[in-house]
Design a protein around this motif. Sequence first.
Motif, PDB file in Angstrom:
ATOM      1  N   GLU A 217      12.954 -75.645 101.494  1.00 56.15           N
ATOM      2  CA  GLU A 217      11.673 -74.874 101.381  1.00 56.15           C
ATOM      3  C   GLU A 217      10.446 -75.910 101.390  1.00 56.15           C
ATOM      4  O   GLU A 217       9.301 -75.862 101.505  1.00 56.15           O
ATOM      5  CB  GLU A 217      11.494 -73.843 100.263  1.00 56.15           C
ATOM      6  CG  GLU A 217      11.650 -74.235  99.098  1.00 56.15           C
ATOM      7  CD  GLU A 217      13.150 -74.356  98.360  1.00 56.15           C
ATOM      8  OE1 GLU A 217      13.405 -74.684  97.217  1.00 56.15           O
ATOM      9  OE2 GLU A 217      14.000 -73.846  99.091  1.00 56.15           O
ATOM     10  N   ASP A 218      10.952 -77.264 100.511  1.00 57.12           N
ATOM     11  CA  ASP A 218      10.108 -78.076 100.613  1.00 57.12           C
ATOM     12  C   ASP A 218      10.048 -79.291 101.808  1.00 57.12           C
ATOM     13  O   ASP A 218       9.203 -80.245 101.814  1.00 57.12           O
ATOM     14  CB  ASP A 218      10.387 -79.184  99.195  1.00 57.12           C
ATOM     15  CG  ASP A 218      10.140 -78.127  97.923  1.00 57.12           C
ATOM     16  OD1 ASP A 218       9.324 -77.388  97.943  1.00 57.12           O
ATOM     17  OD2 ASP A 218      11.153 -78.514  97.208  1.00 57.12           O
TER      18      ASP A 218
ATOM     19  N   LYS B 236      12.593 -80.820 102.805  1.00 60.46           N
ATOM     20  CA  LYS B 236      13.558 -81.979 102.462  1.00 60.46           C
ATOM     21  C   LYS B 236      14.873 -81.691 103.433  1.00 60.46           C
ATOM     22  O   LYS B 236      15.297 -80.378 103.519  1.00 60.46           O
ATOM     23  CB  LYS B 236      13.918 -82.141 101.185  1.00 60.46           C
ATOM     24  CG  LYS B 236      14.916 -83.108 100.831  1.00 60.46           C
ATOM     25  CD  LYS B 236      15.221 -83.286  99.462  1.00 60.46           C
ATOM     26  CE  LYS B 236      16.347 -84.407  99.170  1.00 60.46           C
ATOM     27  NZ  LYS B 236      16.927 -84.160  97.931  1.00 60.46           N
TER      28      LYS B 236
END
Length: 76
Positions: free
Chosen positions: A6-7, A9
């Motif tokens: 979700e970030d 990454k």
Amino acid sequence: TYMRDEDGKEISLGETKVSWGLFTLQDAIDFAQYAVDVTIKTMHYSSVVETVGGPIDILVIKPERSFWIQHKELHA
């Protein structure tokens, strides 16, 4: 192969290795059918000229003999 969390990454999904040396003859036949089917479907949903399709012929070739698993009839 990677996906993103979700970030944003990247997360490794690990490496997929096919155990070719453990295939039975039936596994090899099934994999050949699968590979052609995936190619046909991928081309269908892509913006490319569909150069793969139609009935699929599968021929087993062994040192001592060859035989058809699937074979379309040809007509003149």
